[in-house]
Every structure is written in structure tokens, then in C-alpha cells.
Design a protein around this motif. Structure first.
Motif, mmCIF file in Angstrom:
data_model
loop_
_atom_site.group_PDB
_atom_site.id
_atom_site.type_symbol
_atom_site.label_atom_id
_atom_site.label_comp_id
_atom_site.label_asym_id
_atom_site.label_seq_id
_atom_site.Cartn_x
_atom_site.Cartn_y
_atom_site.Cartn_z
ATOM 1 N N ASP A 71 55.534 32.567 47.156
ATOM 2 C CA ASP A 71 54.953 33.893 46.980
ATOM 3 C C ASP A 71 53.942 34.176 48.088
ATOM 4 O OD1 ASP A 71 56.458 34.275 44.818
ATOM 5 O OD2 ASP A 71 54.933 33.789 43.336
ATOM 6 N N GLU A 72 53.173 33.155 48.482
ATOM 7 C CA GLU A 72 52.173 33.363 49.520
ATOM 8 C C GLU A 72 52.850 33.762 50.832
ATOM 9 O OE1 GLU A 72 49.651 30.006 49.769
ATOM 10 O OE2 GLU A 72 48.968 30.184 47.710
ATOM 11 N N ASP A 75 53.564 37.299 50.706
ATOM 12 C CA ASP A 75 52.397 38.168 50.826
ATOM 13 C C ASP A 75 52.251 38.706 52.242
ATOM 14 O OD1 ASP A 75 51.843 37.822 48.248
ATOM 15 O OD2 ASP A 75 50.234 36.364 48.487
ATOM 16 N N ASP A 76 52.589 37.927 53.222
ATOM 17 C CA ASP A 76 52.475 38.381 54.599
ATOM 18 C C ASP A 76 53.313 39.639 54.838
ATOM 19 O OD1 ASP A 76 52.317 35.029 55.907
ATOM 20 O OD2 ASP A 76 50.735 36.424 55.271
ATOM 21 N N TRP A 78 53.791 42.247 52.969
ATOM 22 C CA TRP A 78 53.220 43.550 52.574
ATOM 23 C C TRP A 78 51.848 43.794 53.172
ATOM 24 C CZ3 TRP A 78 48.671 43.108 49.964
ATOM 25 C CH2 TRP A 78 48.465 41.932 49.201
ATOM 26 N N LYS A 79 51.405 42.931 54.054
ATOM 27 C CA LYS A 79 50.100 43.172 54.663
ATOM 28 C C LYS A 79 50.201 44.323 55.661
ATOM 29 C CE LYS A 79 47.494 38.911 54.255
ATOM 30 N NZ LYS A 79 47.145 37.647 54.926
#
Ligand code: ZN
Length: 79
Positions: A71-72, A75-76, A78-79
Motif C-alpha cells: 500500500d505504501e 501511496d506514491d 496519488w501524491k
């Protein structure tokens, strides 16, 4: 009187008072011992603070952690 399977110290408990499933603590080395059988008397050292049920949960947690790592990475995006 029985002997600790780990340090062989004499444990001050009456063999006739023990039943399978009983637990006792060796005062010499501090080990938790489970009585796995009484004829002949068998003592098994207990793992420190680990219940079998908790081991199963730990395995699930490890899988969850791996998914969290994925998941982490997401995350990149949608930054
Ligand atoms: Zn011992």
C-alpha cells in the motif's frame, strides 16, 4: 520430587500431585514447564510467553504487514 528437563534441578513438587496439562515453574532456571504425561512423568519446557493461539495470529499479522508495504508503494501514485 521431579527434575527440570532444562537444568536438571530438583523441583519440589510431588509427582503424584501432577496431572497432564499441569504447569509448574522451575525455581532454578525459571522455565515454565508443562506436564505432558504422568506415566512416566514427562515435563516439557514452555515457550516464553507464547501461546499457540498467539502464534497463529502473529502469522496473520506478518501477512498484513507485507500488504501494508504494498500500500505504501501505491501511496506514491496519488501524491
Ligand atoms: Zn530448570
Amino acid at each position: 520430587m521431579v527434575n527440570c528437563p532444562l537444568c536438571n534441578a530438583a523441583i519440589d513438587v510431588d509427582e503424584e500431585d501432577l496431572d497432564a496439562g499441569d504447569s509448574l515453574i522451575c525455581e532454578e532456571c525459571g522455565a515454565n514447564l508443562n506436564v505432558s504425561g504422568t506415566s512416566p512423568l514427562e515435563l516439557e519446557p514452555d515457550k516464553e510467553d507464547d501461546d499457540d493461539d498467539e502464534d497463529d495470529l502473529d502469522d496473520d499479522d506478518v501477512d498484513d504487514d507485507d500488504e501494508d508495504d504494498d500500500d505504501e508503494d501505491d501511496d506514491d501514485a496519488w501524491k
